[in-house]
Enzyme design. Sequence first.
Site, mmCIF file in Angstrom:
data_model
loop_
_atom_site.group_PDB
_atom_site.id
_atom_site.type_symbol
_atom_site.label_atom_id
_atom_site.label_comp_id
_atom_site.label_asym_id
_atom_site.label_seq_id
_atom_site.Cartn_x
_atom_site.Cartn_y
_atom_site.Cartn_z
ATOM 1 N N ARG A 19 0.628 -1.154 0.112
ATOM 2 C CA ARG A 19 -0.156 -0.171 -0.006
ATOM 3 C C ARG A 19 0.878 1.250 0.396
ATOM 4 O O ARG A 19 0.019 2.719 -0.245
ATOM 5 C CB ARG A 19 -0.879 -0.022 1.507
ATOM 6 C CG ARG A 19 0.083 0.318 2.581
ATOM 7 C CD ARG A 19 -1.065 -0.046 3.910
ATOM 8 N NE ARG A 19 -1.999 1.156 3.783
ATOM 9 C CZ ARG A 19 -2.252 1.880 4.374
ATOM 10 N NH1 ARG A 19 -0.795 1.978 5.285
ATOM 11 N NH2 ARG A 19 -3.049 3.271 5.608
ATOM 12 N N ASN B 204 6.580 13.774 5.410
ATOM 13 C CA ASN B 204 6.368 12.257 5.746
ATOM 14 C C ASN B 204 6.510 11.374 4.396
ATOM 15 O O ASN B 204 7.023 10.637 4.227
ATOM 16 C CB ASN B 204 4.863 11.673 6.312
ATOM 17 C CG ASN B 204 4.610 10.590 7.080
ATOM 18 O OD1 ASN B 204 4.048 10.639 7.646
ATOM 19 N ND2 ASN B 204 5.332 9.459 6.122
ATOM 20 N N ARG C 238 3.332 17.497 7.465
ATOM 21 C CA ARG C 238 3.928 16.792 8.590
ATOM 22 C C ARG C 238 5.906 16.181 7.617
ATOM 23 O O ARG C 238 5.256 15.955 7.369
ATOM 24 C CB ARG C 238 3.912 15.962 9.239
ATOM 25 C CG ARG C 238 3.156 14.553 8.845
ATOM 26 C CD ARG C 238 2.407 13.465 9.619
ATOM 27 N NE ARG C 238 2.015 12.324 8.733
ATOM 28 C CZ ARG C 238 0.753 12.236 8.445
ATOM 29 N NH1 ARG C 238 0.229 12.691 8.718
ATOM 30 N NH2 ARG C 238 0.715 10.832 7.765
ATOM 31 N N ARG D 17 -6.326 12.501 9.376
ATOM 32 C CA ARG D 17 -5.029 11.863 8.124
ATOM 33 C C ARG D 17 -6.167 11.835 7.455
ATOM 34 O O ARG D 17 -6.748 10.538 7.044
ATOM 35 C CB ARG D 17 -4.399 11.087 8.586
ATOM 36 C CG ARG D 17 -3.831 11.192 9.983
ATOM 37 C CD ARG D 17 -2.695 10.040 10.334
ATOM 38 N NE ARG D 17 -3.812 9.174 11.261
ATOM 39 C CZ ARG D 17 -3.425 8.148 11.579
ATOM 40 N NH1 ARG D 17 -2.367 7.149 11.033
ATOM 41 N NH2 ARG D 17 -4.584 7.204 11.736
ATOM 42 N N PRO D 18 -6.233 12.329 5.409
ATOM 43 C CA PRO D 18 -6.836 11.889 4.828
ATOM 44 C C PRO D 18 -6.428 9.845 4.014
ATOM 45 O O PRO D 18 -7.138 9.162 4.130
ATOM 46 C CB PRO D 18 -6.203 12.681 4.046
ATOM 47 C CG PRO D 18 -5.615 13.874 4.242
ATOM 48 C CD PRO D 18 -5.173 13.502 5.136
ATOM 49 N N GLU D 19 -5.181 9.557 5.296
ATOM 50 C CA GLU D 19 -4.948 8.407 4.280
ATOM 51 C C GLU D 19 -5.686 6.982 5.195
ATOM 52 O O GLU D 19 -5.559 6.086 5.464
ATOM 53 C CB GLU D 19 -3.486 8.143 3.938
ATOM 54 C CG GLU D 19 -2.712 7.948 5.426
ATOM 55 C CD GLU D 19 -2.353 9.221 6.057
ATOM 56 O OE1 GLU D 19 -1.823 9.408 7.227
ATOM 57 O OE2 GLU D 19 -3.207 10.611 5.562
ATOM 58 N N ASP E 269 3.620 5.264 14.656
ATOM 59 C CA ASP E 269 2.105 5.038 14.856
ATOM 60 C C ASP E 269 1.292 3.540 14.507
ATOM 61 O O ASP E 269 1.329 2.938 13.654
ATOM 62 C CB ASP E 269 1.283 6.064 13.737
ATOM 63 C CG ASP E 269 2.192 6.197 12.150
ATOM 64 O OD1 ASP E 269 2.623 5.745 11.858
ATOM 65 O OD2 ASP E 269 1.098 6.451 11.402
ATOM 66 N N GLU F 216 6.908 -5.741 7.035
ATOM 67 C CA GLU F 216 7.549 -4.665 7.322
ATOM 68 C C GLU F 216 7.724 -4.795 8.388
ATOM 69 O O GLU F 216 9.010 -4.716 9.219
ATOM 70 C CB GLU F 216 6.139 -3.683 7.108
ATOM 71 C CG GLU F 216 5.352 -4.272 7.706
ATOM 72 C CD GLU F 216 4.256 -3.320 7.347
ATOM 73 O OE1 GLU F 216 4.648 -1.512 6.814
ATOM 74 O OE2 GLU F 216 3.367 -2.907 7.780
ATOM 75 N N GLU G 231 -3.499 -0.594 11.618
ATOM 76 C CA GLU G 231 -4.525 0.272 11.088
ATOM 77 C C GLU G 231 -4.953 -0.833 9.927
ATOM 78 O O GLU G 231 -5.292 -0.437 8.947
ATOM 79 C CB GLU G 231 -4.516 1.735 10.962
ATOM 80 C CG GLU G 231 -4.103 2.499 12.244
ATOM 81 C CD GLU G 231 -4.384 3.710 12.034
ATOM 82 O OE1 GLU G 231 -5.185 3.932 12.388
ATOM 83 O OE2 GLU G 231 -3.303 4.037 11.201
#
Length: 597
Positions: A142, A186, A195, A270-272, A305, A493, A508
């Site tokens: 993603r 970011n 940010r 956050r839009p994402e 996060d 990851e 998330e």
Amino acid sequence: MVAAVCTATTCTTSKTSPNLPQPPARYEPAHDLGALFHDVQLAGMFADSKTFADARPRLAPAEIVAHYASARSSPQFNLQAFVTEQFELPRPVGEGFQTDTSQKMEDHIRALWSVLTRPPDTPDAQSSLIPLPNPYVVPGGRFREVYYWDSYFTMLGLIASGRTDLVKSMLDNFAYLIQTVGHIPNGNRTYYLSRSQPPFFAAMVGLYAQATDTAHALPYLDALEAEHAFWMNGAERLAPGKGQAFRRVVRLSDGGPLLNRYWDDLPEPRPEAYRPDYEIAQTLPDARREPFYRNVKATAESGLDFSSRWMRDPKDLRTLETTELIPVDLNSLLYHAERTIGALRAFRGRAGDADVARQFAQAAEDRRRALLAAAYDPASGFFYDVRWRSGERVTDRPTLAAVSPLYFGLATPEQGRAVAARLEREFLKPGGFVTTLIASGQQWDAPNGWPPLEWLTIEGVRRYGRADLADAARDRWLALNRRTYRATGKMTEKYDVVDLQRRAGGGEYPTQDGFGWTNGVALALAAQKADGPHPPSPAPSGRGGQGVRTGVQDDPRRWSIVAVALSPLANGERPQHLARAPWCRRDCDFRDCFVTD
């Protein structure tokens, strides 16, 4: 955009400093689509809010919004059909790639570089992607764009693969972002512009210089100083008293030096991750929603996060206190940046450079002393984040962030030994180092281990004489990487380092594969192991003309700047600042040009 001036008891907002460059008009999905964006995200049409944030409108956003306004009231209106017609949806990076598990893990990773590399971008006014002029590596899945702090760890593997050309391309892109938007966001998406992420740019420059030539760091000096100015923006607004903060700058003690925190200028979802942010905020009183959004986005700037590290109640995301904390790792990074800028100024040797070099070296030393006094707890032998309003250490939530003063050489030898001992006792697990000791269900908590933190911890304890602990953790981590690769054909990851049969979870979104920083750390550690035992990093002697020489030994111009910032001094002492020795020549190793005053 708004920013805030805070004291220990109050916080007021003001417009962002006008000397920060403002980006040109770009497609920002949450703002440009308005109610349509809100409705699509809350409808749950996509399991991942990032999908719609990355979707490309087929028409000008204003046209789509007008169509939506006129069509939505019809009884036959179907939102999903409308979105499918009006937007081109993104696909995961690496989709369709077939793994050959008969390959060694290292060969698999090298084959992935081409899959994860994007060519130079073509500007597209209807995309949330910020175009970059040079090729770059993305994490995968993603994550279809470059990510700031990820890239340092990806670069470790690129260098191990001989791809310094791609490292340079990525550095050039980051310098371009600093020049055009005022900082490294970011990621290169418009919705990330408010940010940044942990400021590893100086460490990246040092890594590149170590692999090539010290002089190759000099073209990035202006960008390094501009990025430092971004993090220090508003310092002049702080009153001399203690408990003062503005944007990312904090004054902890009365008249004391400045430290930093994470921040975001836009207190909104956050839009994402729009739907989870919005839905949690709806459970809060109106007065607490903006602080919640700001803390959520400041936590995203931290790169971690989410984690119990940032939460007063590790089970309740609504208790995030990120903007209230002085993070030990952020300030270690900025210490490193200040040391690097000072070293490069001294190396360049133009008129005025010596004075600026002294200023940055002194700023670094002031930061080091302030951070060690505030963040190190002698009773437990560990570094902690600090609440800037009270000076209280967050001792109930120890994390691997404690290793940052070791990796970047701030800690004294005694502190380094104490931190390493606790890491060995409590954090070392069958698969490597666990991120925290709290199993909260968040992804940056137990039982997960993360490649960037594994690297920083392994090399941090190595630099303080614990090669035995470093090698043990390295071997456990690589064994887990290899076991997972053989079983699944994937480099993921994050990994569960406690139960080696269980896949990592939390957070998330599902665990992603690809994966940039996992590949980079695995290749760097595997190459290190193949090269045989590594002695602890030698320490600068502090004697003019006798500076430490590490890395490439065949050409003194290639001795890297990284030892200036990374190598701990054997006696735990630090020079007050660095000066250029009279015998220094343009072609010498500039680290040999440092003498203590």
